[in-house]
Write a protein that holds these residues in place. Structure first.
Motif, PDB file in Angstrom:
ATOM      1  N   LYS A   1       0.687  -1.359  -0.025  1.00 55.62           N
ATOM      2  CA  LYS A   1      -0.184  -0.440  -0.111  1.00 55.62           C
ATOM      3  C   LYS A   1       0.865   1.094   0.208  1.00 55.62           C
ATOM      4  N   LEU A   2       1.823   0.764  -0.238  1.00 56.18           N
ATOM      5  CA  LEU A   2       2.908   2.745  -0.114  1.00 56.18           C
ATOM      6  C   LEU A   2       2.807   2.723  -1.725  1.00 56.18           C
ATOM      7  N   PHE A   3       2.540   3.955  -1.920  1.00 48.15           N
ATOM      8  CA  PHE A   3       2.711   5.559  -2.211  1.00 48.15           C
ATOM      9  C   PHE A   3       4.264   5.790  -2.836  1.00 48.15           C
ATOM     10  N   LEU A   4       4.918   5.993  -2.173  1.00 43.05           N
ATOM     11  CA  LEU A   4       5.813   7.240  -1.940  1.00 43.05           C
ATOM     12  C   LEU A   4       6.810   6.829  -1.104  1.00 43.05           C
ATOM     13  N   VAL A   5       7.993   7.181  -1.500  1.00 40.62           N
ATOM     14  CA  VAL A   5       9.635   6.424  -0.733  1.00 40.62           C
ATOM     15  C   VAL A   5      10.513   7.821  -1.032  1.00 40.62           C
ATOM     16  N   GLN A   6      10.335   8.561  -0.086  1.00 38.28           N
ATOM     17  CA  GLN A   6      10.831  10.200   0.436  1.00 38.28           C
ATOM     18  C   GLN A   6      12.249   9.902   0.430  1.00 38.28           C
ATOM     19  N   THR A   7      13.220  10.876  -0.294  1.00 39.97           N
ATOM     20  CA  THR A   7      14.737  10.205   0.432  1.00 39.97           C
ATOM     21  C   THR A   7      15.090  12.220   0.379  1.00 39.97           C
ATOM     22  N   PRO A   8      15.901  12.230   1.325  1.00 47.44           N
ATOM     23  CA  PRO A   8      16.355  13.343   1.432  1.00 47.44           C
ATOM     24  C   PRO A   8      16.842  14.461   0.124  1.00 47.44           C
ATOM     25  N   HIS A   9      16.695  15.623   0.490  1.00 46.97           N
ATOM     26  CA  HIS A   9      17.087  16.845  -0.396  1.00 46.97           C
ATOM     27  C   HIS A   9      19.093  17.229   0.411  1.00 46.97           C
ATOM     28  N   PHE A  10      20.095  16.679  -0.613  1.00 46.68           N
ATOM     29  CA  PHE A  10      21.177  16.577  -0.247  1.00 46.68           C
ATOM     30  C   PHE A  10      21.597  18.101  -1.277  1.00 46.68           C
ATOM     31  N   PHE A  11      22.305  18.896  -0.934  1.00 46.87           N
ATOM     32  CA  PHE A  11      22.777  19.849  -1.491  1.00 46.87           C
ATOM     33  C   PHE A  11      24.539  20.158  -1.112  1.00 46.87           C
ATOM     34  N   LEU A  12      25.188  20.040  -1.660  1.00 48.75           N
ATOM     35  CA  LEU A  12      26.336  20.320  -2.067  1.00 48.75           C
ATOM     36  C   LEU A  12      27.019  21.764  -1.712  1.00 48.75           C
ATOM     37  N   ASN A  13      25.916  23.140  -2.322  1.00 50.11           N
ATOM     38  CA  ASN A  13      26.198  24.174  -2.191  1.00 50.11           C
ATOM     39  C   ASN A  13      25.961  24.679  -1.199  1.00 50.11           C
TER      40      ASN A  13
ATOM     41  N   ALA B   1       6.711   6.325   2.993  1.00 47.20           N
ATOM     42  CA  ALA B   1       7.884   6.248   4.061  1.00 47.20           C
ATOM     43  C   ALA B   1       8.535   7.367   3.872  1.00 47.20           C
ATOM     44  N   TYR B   2       9.564   7.120   5.215  1.00 51.08           N
ATOM     45  CA  TYR B   2      11.401   8.527   4.300  1.00 51.08           C
ATOM     46  C   TYR B   2      12.012   7.074   4.849  1.00 51.08           C
ATOM     47  N   VAL B   3      13.094   7.021   3.914  1.00 52.26           N
ATOM     48  CA  VAL B   3      14.334   7.036   4.476  1.00 52.26           C
ATOM     49  C   VAL B   3      15.436   8.339   4.101  1.00 52.26           C
ATOM     50  N   GLY B   4      15.940   7.567   5.000  1.00 53.19           N
ATOM     51  CA  GLY B   4      16.678   9.562   5.659  1.00 53.19           C
ATOM     52  C   GLY B   4      18.274   9.567   5.280  1.00 53.19           C
ATOM     53  N   ILE B   5      18.530   8.664   4.097  1.00 49.99           N
ATOM     54  CA  ILE B   5      19.882   8.759   3.362  1.00 49.99           C
ATOM     55  C   ILE B   5      19.666   9.455   2.171  1.00 49.99           C
ATOM     56  N   PRO B   6      20.987  10.602   2.163  1.00 48.64           N
ATOM     57  CA  PRO B   6      20.921  11.087   0.929  1.00 48.64           C
ATOM     58  C   PRO B   6      21.070  10.306  -0.456  1.00 48.64           C
ATOM     59  N   VAL B   7      20.385  10.231  -1.158  1.00 50.00           N
ATOM     60  CA  VAL B   7      20.796   9.122  -2.415  1.00 50.00           C
ATOM     61  C   VAL B   7      21.227  10.420  -3.510  1.00 50.00           C
ATOM     62  N   VAL B   8      20.592  12.198  -3.360  1.00 43.58           N
ATOM     63  CA  VAL B   8      20.988  12.776  -4.589  1.00 43.58           C
ATOM     64  C   VAL B   8      21.144  13.751  -3.900  1.00 43.58           C
ATOM     65  N   CYS B   9      22.011  14.220  -4.981  1.00 46.99           N
ATOM     66  CA  CYS B   9      23.076  16.100  -4.148  1.00 46.99           C
ATOM     67  C   CYS B   9      22.657  16.958  -5.565  1.00 46.99           C
ATOM     68  N   GLY B  10      22.079  18.291  -4.793  1.00 46.43           N
ATOM     69  CA  GLY B  10      21.457  19.019  -5.850  1.00 46.43           C
ATOM     70  C   GLY B  10      22.562  20.488  -5.402  1.00 46.43           C
ATOM     71  N   LEU B  11      22.004  21.240  -5.900  1.00 42.85           N
ATOM     72  CA  LEU B  11      22.143  22.616  -6.247  1.00 42.85           C
ATOM     73  C   LEU B  11      21.084  23.544  -5.149  1.00 42.85           C
ATOM     74  N   ASN B  12      21.727  24.336  -4.189  1.00 47.38           N
ATOM     75  CA  ASN B  12      21.015  25.094  -3.732  1.00 47.38           C
ATOM     76  C   ASN B  12      21.088  26.461  -4.713  1.00 47.38           C
ATOM     77  N   PRO B  13      19.353  27.641  -4.214  1.00 51.97           N
ATOM     78  CA  PRO B  13      20.189  28.781  -4.922  1.00 51.97           C
ATOM     79  C   PRO B  13      21.115  29.707  -4.719  1.00 51.97           C
ATOM     80  N   GLU B  14      21.502  29.875  -5.876  1.00 50.71           N
ATOM     81  CA  GLU B  14      22.611  30.889  -5.488  1.00 50.71           C
ATOM     82  C   GLU B  14      22.843  32.078  -4.272  1.00 50.71           C
ATOM     83  N   THR B  15      21.789  32.612  -4.962  1.00 53.69           N
ATOM     84  CA  THR B  15      21.197  34.218  -4.732  1.00 53.69           C
ATOM     85  C   THR B  15      20.477  34.099  -3.031  1.00 53.69           C
ATOM     86  N   TYR B  16      19.771  35.482  -3.278  1.00 53.96           N
ATOM     87  CA  TYR B  16      19.527  35.934  -2.044  1.00 53.96           C
ATOM     88  C   TYR B  16      17.848  35.645  -2.735  1.00 53.96           C
ATOM     89  N   ASP B  17      17.727  36.130  -3.797  1.00 55.01           N
ATOM     90  CA  ASP B  17      16.550  36.393  -4.761  1.00 55.01           C
ATOM     91  C   ASP B  17      15.988  34.786  -5.090  1.00 55.01           C
TER      92      ASP B  17
END
Lengths: 750, 779
Positions: free
Chosen positions: B265-277, B355-371
């Protein structure tokens, strides 16, 4: 001819002697007529006025003023002291710089006085010894000091005949201008609680008429000569009583009548009936006790000079039920009062240093003042033009300066609804005084200048108002001082309907004490105690507050056992080892430590705190002391019992008079007040008994009361509830988690 | 079984009943009014207990944790009840409006705090479930990578990462969903040129990488519409959705797919958003190397709690969804602009699980500027408020009560913009505006409010201290609040109005500059600064109001430090590197003169690597030298790259070499991507390194320090900008001179193994080279 002359001479002699016999002389220290011990009159022109009260029933023959003074030695010979009475100059003397101390003895003719408050004014005109043409009117060497505490006023008066009008109850018989104190005697048909109650009601009403003046009550079976008397009894008894004294009267129904006092004197060694026209006999009668009560209440509420007839038959009396906290000048939080409601009429301050004006009011004694609330003053005032810009209206609260209004408009102006918010924590329970103290400065000042002061005025209008926000009621008891403040808690309902007065013995002196106490309490509430309840035996109704009056050996043991000072066969006395008065200000840490200790100390519950030493002793109570004790009722949680007692009824009666003294009242506090019954009437007060709380904060009273009283219980309850909640919720969560992680427990980290 | 179930239900009912009774008593105890001294004693004792429980190992026990939380709740509830019953005093219309606004802002915060405690009451940490050995038992997976206007380079890296995923290739299909080259855009004269270019480039890139390229006709419903379009044209049993900058690790599916096999009955497994910058706040305040990142709290704490309550929701990327259940609701929901949370609510309401699996398995980018951060947060704010206004979790049938509480917390959180603005302006409203907003004496504040604040700090630091430092929440909220307030209000007034705006990413900042959005903070700073002299004057003029003046001044001082930090945030620092360098750990070998010299990796990015070499031999490493290095990732795969030394710094026990990769062809680049991004263990260790807590006092002092540094930087930058604009051409010459001077000094520094701060006096410094970032230098 010779015979005729002799007869005339004898008759004149008799008349003079009679007149002399009827004349009375009272000598009072001047300090009894004004609160200041010493008055210093400064500046080139200054004056001070003392109000001399002359009651309506006095005819003043003459008066004698003795005034001690001292003037500055730097005054010039052009300085003078003038004494006036009601504007008429009685005397003027030069102030001698070489002989600075002086005593003025002035004979004042009786014609100078009128019934009412007579102004006795002391006026000085002072010049310095400077040779300059212009002298500084504010020069510091210009002073004269009047020693009021060493001065006296003696008045020789004769009593007027009592007008046979019931309205004289209001403005003749019971007059606060009678000094040094009023006196009244009650004659009761029976000495039982019901009649005592009636006497108490009447005493309460009379005490109100006497206002600030003390009044001493006595009870007897016979009429007392030389004082006004009140006769209380059913119709038949009263009729019979009067007949025996030569007064034929038909007494029917709910009956009130004023007579001249029938007394008896010895004439040629025989006791003859004699009518004393200088004193009154008030008759309060009825068919039955219910009518009697109606009559008693009627006389108690005559606050208006009506009726003018000598008798009144009362048909009906409708007395509104008083609300709690509605006594004299007691401000009900949550309501707006105009200054007029609080007794401050429109007043104009004039001159450079006008005398300040006070707005006096009481806050309920059990008010729990919240520190984050604000009381509001809405001022309507006007001030004159041409004042210098440093003129201000200072406002003080209980002697502390809280704010000032800058009167900086040179054209003068009017303010309406000028709002001043005062933090509530600056107020205190009981009496509060807001003082308006203007300082008005003329725009032109200087040596040899014409200093105009006629434009210096500020008028404060009586439609200004004051609002105190609503607050809950909670106070820690016992506090005897609250009784002497506004009768709390016995007159929380101002008619004392929620209190019972238990008189332990029926001897006259104890009954006198009871009536004196009633008079005292009435003065505090400003409301007649029409709901009085009196008992001679231990009251069954434990729902009311209890006042016990009686010698110590007549007080039931169960009350003595509950009292903080247990005067039993074996006395248990607490001697505090740290003085409770004037204790040093503690740091916050020490206060916290003390608070923690108080909460968690094992002895807290039913024993005294560590500051008092318990002494169990076989000892006795002296005859020169009176005792007041206040404590929580053993049969009603939060209920209060107060005991007025002494070793004997004579001492008790003495105490009931002594406690009328404001200095004695000020000394009483805590839960035990021991009063010396000989001058200077020293009072020793301590608080050693259990503390309990009175008042209402929320809807749930009993559990809340217990938790507040036994503070440690609160913590225990809290931790137990949290522990149980945590446990049960943990069980529920465990079950849920098991269900949530069914079949996958091995992949869930613990 | 039925009787056991019945017994369980009955026990639950009895327990619930007892809980209800006990809760009633608990609330009653919270509401009893005491004298101030007694209240102070109550608060002090409870706080002492809280601190004691923290010290003891009592909290490791679940029972102890609950006891601790209830004690904290007690303190807060006493405050809130007193606040409600004793301080809402009417003294005038304007005052009352201010009073109520502040009260509602506080109540909002307290509600979030209490529901936050509820959410985090028993977090679930899931471990990966191993996949079956038989590949036939594995589900088919479609990977959707929606893109709109992101640079090709970023998308390419993500596609390479997807290609490297360890999963049977016949079960995996990758789709690039390009909304930047829709037919609508290609036909629109304004955008057609760029759209066509993009179309060809991306299509070619997709083909070259062997992935599928889908573009649609219109841009209807933004991202949700894009995904739904592809949804109808694909057939994988599971769908992995990745933002185009979210590079997956190789083991992403190994860590996640197993859960679907366990729970039908599981519809979702979410993992963390991990950012390098670092995000703009971390970058401009230079907190990235010290403090946990902003996202860590949500992904390392809150999602774990939500998972316990079966309320973990889809966050838009880095998640697997089951097609079957998406089909039941017609694909991703698009009524709001946070289609992810909206979809989760709809599926949870059907009684399905997440379900939530708390292992960072993606690496993304944070916005670079304040705006760009504000753009992102505005969208999230509007979306979640839309969900609250249009969907309202409390009214959705099918959701359990605990799920409603969780979603309510998540939706209402986004009203923080208004609350935070009120907190920032409240002291000034009283001190300058004379509006009475808080009726309490100092003693009442000490007895009621201070313990509540302290309790909140203790709880926050105890449970979230290693993922969110003290007062960082206040900083982040304050930095965003000014611009989120209009978003909140406009969404409340017209919930259907907000439209999807993509967060710009991959921007290069060539120089330091003041973000145009920074102006309101200067106004706030001036207003707050003004409160201090006004407070001094009022202190003397109105002694009876000193209590309130003291409270407001202290509050204003706190706000001032936060605003200082905000001023530092809006001064955008340039980004020297094209790809952000991240801390990394691992061993490598340098092939040096036919020998293999061991080294330890210190940092890595797609452009280069930094490592330390410790050797007993005298080895000379010079700039420009080229070597081959050999490395292995945690999955055991070996890599070989050629590097060139760019910088060499002598350390105490060795030498640090900053190198750039020499990539000659596509294969090498792909290998590089696999090495840098393919190992989830690298991200786990990165997070672990940053997961450290500090005390509240140190946290506050740290924030003050960063705020002062940042605002001084801001001020210097503005002054320099003004001076150099006035000086005009001179600055170029100055820059040359400066650069020469810098190079010389750097060489001296290398030789002496000392770090020398290279900076010119401000009046000689051109604006584009204000300061050397020591952080960047070390990376």
């Amino acid at each position: 001819m010779k015979k005729l002359l002799v007869i005339i001479a004898v008759l004149t002699e008799i008349f003079i002697l009679k007149a002399k016999a009827e004349a009375e002389v009272i000598k009072v220290p001047l300090i009894k007529l004004t609160p200041k011990k010493i008055i210093t009159l400064k500046r080139s022109y200054s004056h001070y006025t003392i109000k001399i009260p002359i009651p309506n029933r006095w005819r003043v023959n003459k008066a004698f003023l003795k005034l001690k003074y001292m003037n500055s030695s730097l005054l010039s010979e052009r300085s003078a002291l003038v004494v006036k009475i009601n504007g008429y100059i009685l005397a003027q003397i030069k102030l001698n710089p070489f002989s600075t101390e002086g005593e003025l003895k002035i004979l004042i003719p009786g014609s100078a006085f009128f019934p009412g408050y007579n102004d006795l004014t002391f006026l000085v005109i002072q010049h310095s010894q400077t040779k300059k043409v212009c002298e500084d009117p504010f020069s510091p060497e210009l002073w004269t000091t009047l020693y009021i505490d060493k001065s006296s006023f003696e008045v020789d008066y004769t009593l007027k005949d009592v007008p046979l009008r019931l309205s004289s109850v209001c403005n003749f018989l019971f007059d606060p201008k009678i000094f040094p104190q009023g006196k009244l005697n009650f004659v009761l048909e029976k000495t039982d609680p019901k009649y005592l109650k009636l006497a108490g009601i009447i005493a309460s009403g009379i005490s109100l008429r006497f206002d600030y003046r003390d009044v001493i009550f006595t009870v007897s079976q016979k009429l007392k000569s030389g004082v006004d008397n009140i006769l209380i009894g059913k119709n038949e008894f009263v009729e019979d009583f009067l007949n025996k004294r030569g007064i034929k009267a038909k007494i029917t129904g709910t009956y009130l009548k004023i007579f001249h006092l029938p007394t008896q004197v010895y004439i040629d060694s025989e006791l003859e009936n004699y009518i004393d026209t200088k004193h009154a006999l008030l008759v309060v009668s009825g068919k039955n006790l219910k009518d009697l009560e109606c009559a008693a209440k009627s006389i108690a509420v005559i606050s208006f000079p009506f009726p003018d007839s000598d008798r009144m038959i009362v048909k009906e009396l409708d007395i509104p039920k008083p609300l709690p906290y509605t006594g004299k000048l007691i401000l009900r939080p949550g309501y707006k009062y105009t200054f007029k409601d609080l007794g401050l009429l429109s007043h104009t301050f004039k001159g450079i240093y006008p005398l300040p004006k006070d707005l006096v009011f009481y806050l309920p004694s059990d008010l729990l003042i919240k520190p984050n609330r604000y009381a509001n003053l809405y001022l309507h005032f006007a001030y004159g033009a041409g004042m210098r810009s440093d003129s201000v209206l200072n406002i003080l609260l209980n002697g502390k300066h809280i704010t000032a209004i800058h009167l900086d408009n040179p054209h003068g102006t009017v303010y309406e609804n000028y709002k001043i918010a005062i933090p509530a924590y600056l107020f205190k329970r009981g009496i509060n005084k807001i003082t308006f103290m203007p300082v008005l400065t003329p725009s032109v000042t200087g040596i040899c200048e014409l200093i105009q002061t006629k434009n210096l005025f500020l008028t404060l209008f009586s439609d200004s108002s004051f609002y105190f926000p609503p607050m809950p009621h909670l106070v820690d008891m016992p506090r005897i001082e609250l009784l002497f403040q506004d009768g709390f808690p016995f007159t929380r309902f101002p008619d004392a309907s929620k209190s019972i007065f238990y008189i332990t013995t029926q001897d006259k002196r104890t009954l006198n004490s009871f009536l004196n106490l009633i008079g005292l309490l009435t003065k505090k509430t400003g409301y007649p105690l029409l709901g009085l309840n009196v008992e001679f035996k231990k009251p069954e109704d434990t729902d009311k507050e209890l006042v016990i009056i009686g010698p110590i050996n007549t007080i039931p043991a169960e009350f003595k056992e509950s009292a903080p000072l247990k005067l039993l066969a074996e006395n248990k006395i607490y001697y505090p080892i740290i003085s409770l008065k004037g204790s040093a200000v503690k740091s916050k840490i020490s206060q916290l430590k003390e608070t923690i200790k108080k909460v968690f100390h094992k002895e807290k519950l039913n024993k005294s705190p560590k500051i008092a030493v318990l002494s169990k002793q076989i000892s006795s109570f002296g005859d020169k002391k009176g005792l007041i004790m206040e404590f929580e009722s053993p049969s009603k949680k939060g209920g209060t019992i107060i005991i007025f007692t002494a070793r004997s009824s004579a001492a008790l009666e003495k105490m009931s008079k002594v406690i009328l003294n404001p200095a004695v009242q000020a000394g009483c506090s805590g839960d035990i007040s021991l009063i010396e019954l000989t001058s200077p009437y020293k009072v020793s007060s301590v608080r050693v008994g259990k503390v309990y709380y009175v008042g209402e904060l929320g809807k749930v009273s009993m559990p809340t009361y217990y938790l507040r009283k036994h503070f440690y219980l609160f913590f225990i309850s809290l931790f137990v509830i949290i522990a149980l909640l945590s446990l049960i919720i943990l069980l529920i969560l465990r079950k849920y988690r098991k269900k949530r992680t069914k079949n996958v427990e091995e992949y869930i980290e613990d | 079984m039925a009787s056991r179930k019945y017994g369980y239900n009955k026990l639950l009912d009895i327990n619930s009943f007892i809980v209800l009774i006990l809760t009633t008593f608990f609330i009653y105890l919270c509401s009893i009014s005491f004298t101030l001294n007694q209240q102070f004693l109550i608060s002090s004792i409870c706080l002492c207990f809280l601190l004691l429980l923290v010290r003891l190992s009592f909290l490791k026990n679940k029972y102890g944790r609950l006891f601790f939380l209830f004690l904290a709740i007690f303190i807060t509830l006493r405050y809130w009840i007193w606040r409600t019953t004793d301080t809402l005093i009417y003294t005038g219309a304007l005052d009352y409006i201010g009073t109520i606004m502040l009260y509602l802002a506080e109540t909002h915060g307290i509600f979030l705090y209490l529901t936050g405690i509820f959410i985090s009451i028993w977090p679930i940490r899931r471990k990966p479930i191993p996949l079956p050995d038989d590949p036939e038992k594995l589900p088919t997976i479609d990977i959707f990578i929606p893109t709109l206007n992101e640079p090709e380079e970023i998308v390419k890296i993500t596609l390479i990462g997807c290609k490297a995923i360890d999963y049977p290739k016949n079960k995996l299909k990758i789709y690039l969903l390009d909304d930047g080259a829709t037919l609508q855009k290609r036909n629109d004269p304004k955008t057609s040129k760029e759209a066509w270019k993009r179309y060809y480039r991306f299509k070619k890139m997709a083909e070259s990488l062997g992935v599928n390229y889908i573009t649609r006709e219109t841009n209807e419903h933004a991202k949700a519409g894009n995904i739904n379009y592809a949804f109808k044209r694909t057939d994988g049993e599971l769908i992995l959705i990745l933002d185009c900058d979210h590079v997956p690790t190789r083991d992403i599916l190994k860590k996640t797919v197993g859960w679907f096999l366990k729970d039908k009955k599981l519809f979702l497994v979410q993992t963390p958003h991990f950012f390098l910058n670092p995000d703009p706040i971390e970058k401009n305040l230079r907190t990235f190397s010290d403090a946990p990142t902003e996202q860590q709290m949500f992904y390392q704490a809150i999602q774990l709690g939500l998972d316990f309550w079966n309320s973990s929701f889809f966050c838009g990327s880095a998640a697997l969804l089951k097609r079957k259940y998406l089909e039941e609701i017609g694909g991703l929901k698009g009524e709001t602009i946070t289609e992810d949370a909206e979809t989760s609510i709809a599926l949870h309401a059907k009684g399905l699980n997440s379900a939530y699996v708390g292992i960072p398995v993606v690496c993304g980018l944070n916005p670079e500027t304040y705006d760009s951060l504000i753009t992102q947060r505005t969208r999230w704010t509007q979306g979640m408020i839309q969900i609250f206004m249009i969907k309202n979790p409390l009214l959705i049938k099918g959701l359990k009560l605990y799920q409603k509480i969780c979603y309510l917390n998540c939706c209402l959180f986004w009203f923080f913009g208004i609350s935070r603005m009120i907190f920032l302006l409240a002291p000034a409203a009283y001190l300058i505006g004379g509006i009475h907003i808080y009726y309490a004496s100092v003693s009442q504040v000490v007895a009621y409010a201070v313990p509540h604040v302290l309790a909140g700090l203790i709880v926050g630091n105890t449970f979230y201290g290693n993922v969110r430092w003290p007062f960082f929440s206040e900083l982040y909220e304050s930095a965003q609040s000014i611009f989120l307030v209009p978003a909140v209000i406009s969404t409340i007034l017209n919930p259907k109005k907000p439209s999807f705006r993509v967060t710009p990413k991959g921007m290069n900042l060539k120089k330091d500059f003041l973000n145009p959005l920074g102006k309101p903070f200067y106004i706030l700073c001036i207003i707050t600064l003004l409160t201090f002299p006004v407070a001094i004057v009022k202190w003397h003029m109105y002694p009876i109001y000193r209590d309130v003046i003291m409270i407001c001044t202290a509050w204003s001082l706190f706000n001032f430090f936060i605003i200082l930090a905000c001023l530092g945030i809006v001064w955008e620092r340039r980004q020297l590197r094209h790809f952000s360098r991240a801390w990394a750990k691992g061993d490598l070998e340098i092939i040096y003169d036919k020998r293999r010299i061991k080294g330890e990796i210190r940092d890595i990015s797609l452009s280069g690597i930094g490592f330390e070499v410790v050797s007993n031999e005298e080895i000379l490493f010079n700039k420009g030298q080229k070597f081959v290095i050999l490395m292995k990732d945690n999955l055991g795969k070996g890599y070989k790259f050629e590097i060139e030394i760019v910088r060499s710094l002598k350390k105490r026990k060795g030498v640090y070499l900053g190198c750039q990769f020499i990539i000659k062809n596509k294969v090498e680049f792909e290998n590089l991507v696999k090495f840098v991004y393919g190992d989830s263990q690298r991200w786990i260790e990165f997070w672990k390194r940053k997961s450290k807590s500090i005390s509240a006092v140190r946290g506050f002092l740290y924030l003050i320090k960063k705020g002062i540094e940042g605002s001084l930087e801001n001020l210097r930058g503005i002054v320099a900008e003004i001076i150099y604009r006035k000086k005009g051409v001179h600055y170029k010459k100055e820059e040359q001179t400066f650069n020469q001077f810098k190079a010389k000094t750097a060489f001296e520094a290398r030789k002496s193994d000392k770090s020398i701060n290279v900076s010119l006096p401000i009046w000689r410094r051109p604006p584009s080279s204000i300061s050397e970032s020591t952080e960047e230098r070390s990376m």
